[in-house]
Design a protein around this motif. Structure first.
Motif, short mmCIF file in Angstrom:
data_model
loop_
_atom_site.label_atom_id
_atom_site.label_comp_id
_atom_site.label_asym_id
_atom_site.label_seq_id
_atom_site.Cartn_x
_atom_site.Cartn_y
_atom_site.Cartn_z
N ASN A 1 5.92 -6.55 -4.03
CA ASN A 1 6.22 -7.49 -2.95
C ASN A 1 5.16 -7.38 -1.86
O ASN A 1 4.52 -6.34 -1.70
CB ASN A 1 7.62 -7.23 -2.39
N ARG A 2 4.99 -8.45 -1.07
CA ARG A 2 3.90 -8.52 -0.09
C ARG A 2 4.35 -8.16 1.32
O ARG A 2 3.56 -8.25 2.27
CB ARG A 2 3.31 -9.93 -0.08
N LEU A 3 5.59 -7.75 1.50
CA LEU A 3 6.08 -7.46 2.84
C LEU A 3 5.47 -6.18 3.39
O LEU A 3 5.34 -5.18 2.69
CB LEU A 3 7.61 -7.32 2.83
N ARG A 4 5.14 -6.22 4.68
CA ARG A 4 4.60 -5.03 5.34
C ARG A 4 5.61 -4.38 6.29
O ARG A 4 5.41 -3.24 6.70
CB ARG A 4 3.37 -5.42 6.17
N SER A 5 6.65 -5.13 6.68
CA SER A 5 7.56 -4.59 7.68
C SER A 5 8.88 -5.34 7.62
O SER A 5 8.93 -6.52 7.24
CB SER A 5 6.93 -4.72 9.07
N LEU A 6 9.96 -4.64 8.00
CA LEU A 6 11.29 -5.25 8.07
C LEU A 6 11.92 -4.98 9.43
O LEU A 6 11.80 -3.87 9.97
CB LEU A 6 12.23 -4.65 7.00
N VAL A 7 12.60 -6.00 9.97
CA VAL A 7 13.50 -5.82 11.09
C VAL A 7 14.83 -6.43 10.68
O VAL A 7 14.90 -7.61 10.29
CB VAL A 7 12.99 -6.51 12.37
N LEU A 8 15.90 -5.64 10.72
CA LEU A 8 17.22 -6.08 10.30
C LEU A 8 18.14 -6.01 11.51
O LEU A 8 18.42 -4.93 12.02
CB LEU A 8 17.75 -5.23 9.16
#
Length: 447
Positions: free
Chosen positions: A353-360
């Motif tokens: 996957n290409r995601l670098r960061s998550l905010v939930l």
């Protein structure tokens, strides 16, 4: 003499007729201040027809608690309040009035960020100001708008409405330099019956209608302004509607996903998006449930379905970035709420996957599953309201199961979805700092 009572086809039709009555102001660079939300489509047409500028007059009607249709007054974005003398629903309790004031002032502040944070606001000083709305009933919102604009020393204040009730017009008349009203109706609860087509106007539409003036201001002032672009993403049987906000040369793109299916992105997410845009982050707001989709309630809990749709959205991103932003690629992050947060975690735990960061934010990370949580390797921020004990419990369990750089932060407030102004500001600050650090390549401090 007023023309015979007749129905307008639409707000645009009403605006075209109203522009004819205001033709004397063409060439005088009038400033049209439209009362949102319904007054903005009409204001857009008026500003174009009169070669003027368009902005919003941020005022809101105050309603009687327990009876949303009963107007008791109006409030401006600065907190000044106009209360009707003897409202139709009866005199409200002062405590109820205070509660309504707080709620509407919060909404106005959010609208201010959504509509205006990306552009300079025109100065009414010394200008002809046309206050426009799609109708006038009690006159309360127009009275609040007049008070607000008078404090900015305009040369002239003109109130322009296609239709109005006689009593409301009489109340406003002493405070305006001129009133232009095409249809004077009798007593009634509202003026919507004077239109054949009278749809609700959402925040996304208001932003789009203000976009032309924002682009012009940017060209004149040399500012890089965000530009809201609607996008449709085919997820195999369901077409998801999104809004892409793109400042010039964005440092990254944040997918802001929810799973509501209401057909309109939450005010909270729109507010956060505008703040991220101001920090040179592009945003793509997407609801993973299509509006009016059958069995929406069940699908909101179907994390496998939501995950599949999020994959489809991510597959569409490179094409959107190239076609709409004219960039080969940008770093990608995700801001997820509710059950969409679980879908974001599942995608983040997948190889490649290409995601670098998550905010939930106010999310349900527990629904992602233990294996997905173990597989997440990118920096992940969990934000939960301090007034949500169950949310704290499930986020704490998910936090313990994650092995990536992560933080769990509580935001003070009584609600679980950051209703209070201070709570949403705290959420913005946390999300903004986390995303900028992780997208730039510097890991935020792990807990």
């Amino acid at each position: 003499m007023n023309t015979p009572l007749a129905r307008f086809e639409s707000r645009e039709d009403a605006a075209a007729q109203l522009a004819g009555a205001l033709h004397a102001y063409r060439g005088q660079s009038p400033l049209v201040l439209a009362i949102p939300n319904g007054g903005v489509p009409l204001g857009r047409e008026l500003a174009d027809a009169l070669a003027g500028d368009l902005d919003v007059a941020l005022v809101s009607r105050l309603a009687l608690p327990g009876n949303a249709a009963a107007t008791i007054g109006a409030i401006t974005e600065h907190g000044w309040t106009y209360l009707l003398d003897g409202p139709a629903g009866g005199q409200p309790d002062p405590a109820d009035v205070a509660k309504e004031q707080v709620a509407k002032l919060d909404r106005l502040r959010q609208q201010c960020a959504i509509y205006t944070s990306h552009r300079p606001r025109p100065d009414p000083r010394g200008r002809i100001v046309i206050l426009a709305d799609d109708g006038l009933a009690t006159g309360a919102t127009m009275m609040a708008a007049i008070h607000m604009v008078r404090r900015q020393h305009p040369a002239r204040v003109v109130c322009a409405v296609p239709a109005g009730l006689a009593d409301g017009l009489a109340a406003v008349r002493p405070y305006a330099d001129e009133i232009v009203c095409l249809r004077v109706a009798g007593l009634g609860p509202d003026i919507s019956h004077l239109y054949h087509c009278f749809p609700e106007v959402g925040d996304a539409e208001v932003r789009m209608l203000l976009r032309h003036d924002a682009a012009t201001a940017g060209a004149e002032g040399g500012r890089a302004l965000a530009d809201a672009m609607p996008v449709d993403i085919d997820c195999g049987g369901a077409v998801l509607h999104g809004v892409l906000d793109a400042p010039a040369n964005p440092a990254g793109l944040v997918l802001m996903v929810q799973a509501n299916g209401h057909g309109e992105h939450t005010v909270r997410n729109q507010y956060v998006a505008r703040k991220l845009n101001a920090s040179r982050l592009a945003t793509l707001l997407v609801d993973l449930i299509a509006p009016r989709e059958p069995m929406r309630k069940d699908k909101r809990q179907d994390v496998a379905l939501l995950t599949g749709r999020l994959r489809k959205v991510m597959q569409a991103v490179p094409g959107l970035v190239l076609a709409r932003l004219r960039l080969p690629a940008v770093p990608l992050a995700c801001f997820g709420t509710g059950t969409a947060a679980a879908a974001a975690l599942r995608v983040a735990g997948e190889a490649g996957n290409r995601l670098r960061s998550l905010v939930l934010a106010a999310g349900r990370p527990d629904l992602a599953g233990a294996e997905s949580l173990r597989n997440v390797a990118i920096p992940t921020l969990l934000v939960i309201g301090a007034g949500d004990p169950e949310g704290i419990r499930v986020n704490d369990l998910a936090f313990a199961a994650l092995h990536c750089p992560r933080q769990l932060r509580l935001v003070a407030g009584a609600g679980r979805v950051f209703e209070e102004p201070a709570a949403i500001e705290d959420l913005v600050a946390l999300a903004n700092g986390w995303l900028l650090q992780s997208i730039a390549g510097a890991e935020p401090g792990a807990a």
